[in-house]
Design a protein around this motif. Structure first.
Motif, PDB file in Angstrom:
ATOM      1  N   GLN A 187       9.985  28.902 -39.849  1.00 42.96           N
ATOM      2  CA  GLN A 187      10.032  29.913 -38.866  1.00 42.96           C
ATOM      3  C   GLN A 187      10.691  31.165 -39.537  1.00 42.96           C
ATOM      4  O   GLN A 187      11.700  31.274 -40.050  1.00 42.96           O
ATOM      5  N   ASP A 188       9.551  32.076 -39.169  1.00 44.69           N
ATOM      6  CA  ASP A 188      10.015  33.463 -40.144  1.00 44.69           C
ATOM      7  C   ASP A 188       9.318  34.380 -38.965  1.00 44.69           C
ATOM      8  O   ASP A 188       8.393  34.804 -39.021  1.00 44.69           O
ATOM      9  N   ASN A 189      10.360  35.306 -38.316  1.00 40.90           N
ATOM     10  CA  ASN A 189       9.686  36.030 -37.345  1.00 40.90           C
ATOM     11  C   ASN A 189       9.338  37.292 -37.880  1.00 40.90           C
ATOM     12  O   ASN A 189       9.037  38.305 -37.383  1.00 40.90           O
ATOM     13  N   PHE A 190       9.484  37.612 -39.345  1.00 41.12           N
ATOM     14  CA  PHE A 190       9.006  38.761 -40.030  1.00 41.12           C
ATOM     15  C   PHE A 190       7.962  38.378 -41.139  1.00 41.12           C
ATOM     16  O   PHE A 190       7.925  39.161 -42.279  1.00 41.12           O
ATOM     17  N   TRP A 191       7.214  37.269 -41.021  1.00 43.76           N
ATOM     18  CA  TRP A 191       6.219  36.979 -41.703  1.00 43.76           C
ATOM     19  C   TRP A 191       4.867  37.738 -41.793  1.00 43.76           C
ATOM     20  O   TRP A 191       4.678  38.497 -40.795  1.00 43.76           O
ATOM     21  N   SER A 194      -2.433  35.938 -41.333  1.00 44.32           N
ATOM     22  CA  SER A 194      -1.438  35.577 -41.318  1.00 44.32           C
ATOM     23  C   SER A 194      -0.894  35.502 -39.950  1.00 44.32           C
ATOM     24  O   SER A 194      -1.181  36.229 -39.212  1.00 44.32           O
ATOM     25  N   TYR A 195      -0.232  34.438 -39.419  1.00 46.51           N
ATOM     26  CA  TYR A 195       0.249  34.064 -38.129  1.00 46.51           C
ATOM     27  C   TYR A 195       1.632  33.854 -37.981  1.00 46.51           C
ATOM     28  O   TYR A 195       2.203  32.980 -38.658  1.00 46.51           O
ATOM     29  N   ILE A 196       2.104  34.432 -36.787  1.00 48.37           N
ATOM     30  CA  ILE A 196       3.293  34.024 -36.303  1.00 48.37           C
ATOM     31  C   ILE A 196       3.069  33.465 -34.889  1.00 48.37           C
ATOM     32  O   ILE A 196       2.558  34.201 -33.849  1.00 48.37           O
ATOM     33  N   ALA A 197       2.890  31.930 -34.748  1.00 46.17           N
ATOM     34  CA  ALA A 197       1.963  31.509 -33.459  1.00 46.17           C
ATOM     35  C   ALA A 197       2.947  30.674 -32.899  1.00 46.17           C
ATOM     36  O   ALA A 197       3.269  29.578 -33.466  1.00 46.17           O
ATOM     37  N   SER A 198       2.768  30.628 -31.738  1.00 46.86           N
ATOM     38  CA  SER A 198       3.414  29.554 -30.610  1.00 46.86           C
ATOM     39  C   SER A 198       2.493  28.395 -30.784  1.00 46.86           C
ATOM     40  O   SER A 198       3.051  27.609 -29.935  1.00 46.86           O
ATOM     41  N   GLY A 199       1.486  28.659 -30.926  1.00 48.01           N
ATOM     42  CA  GLY A 199       0.477  27.450 -31.066  1.00 48.01           C
ATOM     43  C   GLY A 199       1.005  26.239 -31.879  1.00 48.01           C
ATOM     44  O   GLY A 199       0.667  25.267 -31.907  1.00 48.01           O
ATOM     45  N   TYR A 200       2.011  26.530 -32.767  1.00 52.08           N
ATOM     46  CA  TYR A 200       2.559  25.705 -33.807  1.00 52.08           C
ATOM     47  C   TYR A 200       3.823  25.079 -33.239  1.00 52.08           C
ATOM     48  O   TYR A 200       4.722  24.454 -33.866  1.00 52.08           O
ATOM     49  N   ARG A 201       3.993  25.415 -31.861  1.00 57.02           N
ATOM     50  CA  ARG A 201       5.153  24.760 -31.271  1.00 57.02           C
ATOM     51  C   ARG A 201       5.153  23.288 -31.062  1.00 57.02           C
ATOM     52  O   ARG A 201       3.986  22.579 -30.984  1.00 57.02           O
ATOM     53  N   PHE A 227      14.256  21.574 -34.732  1.00 57.69           N
ATOM     54  CA  PHE A 227      13.623  22.223 -33.480  1.00 57.69           C
ATOM     55  C   PHE A 227      12.764  21.299 -33.014  1.00 57.69           C
ATOM     56  O   PHE A 227      11.964  20.492 -33.525  1.00 57.69           O
ATOM     57  N   SER A 228      12.771  21.187 -31.569  1.00 56.47           N
ATOM     58  CA  SER A 228      11.489  20.526 -31.073  1.00 56.47           C
ATOM     59  C   SER A 228      10.537  21.641 -30.350  1.00 56.47           C
ATOM     60  O   SER A 228       9.409  21.362 -29.894  1.00 56.47           O
ATOM     61  N   ASP A 229      11.129  22.723 -30.246  1.00 59.57           N
ATOM     62  CA  ASP A 229      10.532  23.898 -29.743  1.00 59.57           C
ATOM     63  C   ASP A 229      10.567  25.109 -30.596  1.00 59.57           C
ATOM     64  O   ASP A 229      11.644  25.520 -30.643  1.00 59.57           O
ATOM     65  N   PHE A 230       9.699  25.681 -31.534  1.00 61.20           N
ATOM     66  CA  PHE A 230       9.875  26.862 -32.217  1.00 61.20           C
ATOM     67  C   PHE A 230       8.624  27.489 -32.615  1.00 61.20           C
ATOM     68  O   PHE A 230       7.609  27.010 -32.087  1.00 61.20           O
ATOM     69  N   ILE A 231       8.671  28.973 -33.212  1.00 65.23           N
ATOM     70  CA  ILE A 231       7.511  29.636 -33.432  1.00 65.23           C
ATOM     71  C   ILE A 231       7.353  29.493 -34.805  1.00 65.23           C
ATOM     72  O   ILE A 231       8.049  29.962 -35.665  1.00 65.23           O
TER      73      ILE A 231
END
Length: 447
Positions: free
Chosen positions: A371-375, A395-402, A434-438
């Motif tokens: 999890q890296d919000n500055f990816w 490159s993605y910061i994707a909630s689809g990988y929750r 985590f069970s829920d992360f971006i």
């Protein structure tokens, strides 16, 4: 035993008839080449009316020979001659056949009656198809280095090195699937051999698929007073592995040439070579290079490849290879290596290929997601480079990988994009579950 070679010339089709010997259209004409080095060269024999017999060179020509090679699945004809192999036995046929040379079998050629001519076997037709002209490298310590030898009419004989250069060597390395040509040594670099040579004045452009496609003097058995033999040193496939160690990053060094694994001699395995193997296997830096088969003795050959690495190459195939040493090595000298195993292994999951998906890192014995919000595209480029997947296209910061309970790296990676591994980037990292992360994802251009 060597025989006198008589060159064939184009002749008029002999039109004499032999009674009821006309082959029926439905009758299968069987062929074979015998007493050569393979099924693709030798004395031509034909089975007709249940009997195997030879073929007299009268009225025989190169188009017919080309059809014979094609019918046998041996490529195109290289040479045809009379009396070039041991004399046959049985009937001697002179089949009156007219071939254009493009037919798939002799049955497709126009034919007049056949018969036993009663001729002697001294002029039996011999054929060499191109598929029989195999190449090997001898006395170089591996299948990808050594003196160039060709299998011609059942004999392995060297190639003479007049005008031999790196373009010629390039073709040999390509034919043997041995990577790039590094050197084209000659004279008796790989030892003296007092023997017949096959050909000389080889002149390849460097684009040919096989040595037989290059221009040269006619292939035959020649003698020459001076030992000047063509040699080749190829980069080889240089696929490496570490065997029988305590982890994937320690063990006996083994190198694959073709489909065969062999070991290296520790006498010539330098720290620079070791650094490249650690890099190639993504195992960090060199920790130790113990000697005397520290991880046990291997099986198979002991390659005498002497890699000359600078230490900054990404794989052994990028290093130079010298001529093999004269010092004899046994499995008691198998090279060993221990890497630090500090390099983070990276993979992409849940994508359509290994070069697409969610970024995961292997550290401390387990795979963790990121999890890296500055990816950014810089970090993505480093992942693609580390996986040998080209460059990052997205490159993605994707909630689809929750989802999915499990370990997660919470990071602030800061890459310039030119690093070869994520570990080379500056970062602050801590682990959580985590069970829920971006998550972060990467799409690379491909291998």
């Amino acid at each position: 035993m060597l025989h006198t070679v008589v060159a064939l010339t184009m002749m008029q089709i002999w039109t004499s008839r032999f009674g009821d010997c006309q082959p029926e259209p439905s009758e299968s004409v069987k062929l074979r080449l015998v007493n050569g080095g393979s099924r693709c060269d030798g004395r031509l024999e034909i089975q007709y009316k249940g009997n195997w017999g030879t073929v007299n060179a009268r009225s025989w020509d190169m188009p017919k020979s080309n059809v014979v090679c094609r019918q046998l699945g041996c490529g195109a004809v290289h040479q045809a001659f009379a009396g070039g192999y041991e004399e046959g036995s049985g009937p001697v046929f002179t089949p009156n056949i007219q071939c254009g040379g493009s037919e798939a079998s002799l049955q497709e050629c126009k034919s007049e009656p056949w018969g036993d001519t009663g001729y002697s076997h001294s002029q039996d037709v011999g054929i060499v198809c191109k598929e029989s002209l195999k190449v090997r490298l001898e006395k170089g310590g591996s299948p990808c280095a050594g003196r160039v030898e060709v299998n011609y009419r059942g004999y392995w004989r060297p190639v003479y090195a007049s005008s031999w250069d790196l373009q010629d060597a390039t073709v040999v390395c390509r034919e043997l699937s041995c990577g790039a040509a590094l050197k084209a040594p000659h004279e008796y670099h790989f030892g003296k051999v007092f023997d017949y040579i096959i050909t000389y004045d080889v002149n390849c452009t460097g684009t040919e698929a096989a040595l037989r496609e290059c221009q040269s003097e006619e292939w035959d058995f020649y003698t020459h007073p001076e030992p000047n033999y063509a040699g080749v040193i190829c980069a080889g496939n240089s696929v490496a592995r570490l065997v029988d160690g305590d982890s994937r990053c320690s063990g006996r060094v083994e190198i694959q040439h073709g489909d065969q694994w062999g070991t290296l001699c520790d006498e010539y395995f330098s720290l620079e070579d070791a650094a490249v193997v650690c890099e190639q296997l993504q195992c960090g830096a060199v920790k130790a290079t113990p000697r005397d088969a520290y991880f046990g003795t291997g099986n198979g050959p002991v390659w005498k490849d002497n890699y000359i690495c600078l230490g900054n190459e990404s794989r052994l195939a990028d290093c130079q290879v010298s001529a093999w040493s004269r010092i004899s090595c046994s499995h008691g000298n198998d090279a060993s290596l221990i890497c630090t195993d500090e390099m983070w292994s990276v993979r992409l999951t849940e994508g359509e290929s290994r070069c697409d998906g969610q970024v995961e890192v292997y550290d401390n014995g387990r795979w963790s997601r990121i999890q890296d919000n500055f990816w950014t595209i810089n970090e993505a480029n480093v992942v693609c480079k580390q996986l040998r997947c080209g460059v990052a296209t997205s490159s993605y910061i994707a909630s689809g990988y929750r989802g999915k309970e499990g370990p997660v790296w919470v990071t602030d990676l800061q890459c310039e994009g030119s690093e070869s591994h994520l570990q080379n980037c500056s970062a602050s990292i801590f682990n959580r579950s985590f069970s829920d992360f971006i998550g972060v994802g990467v799409l690379c251009s491909g291998e």
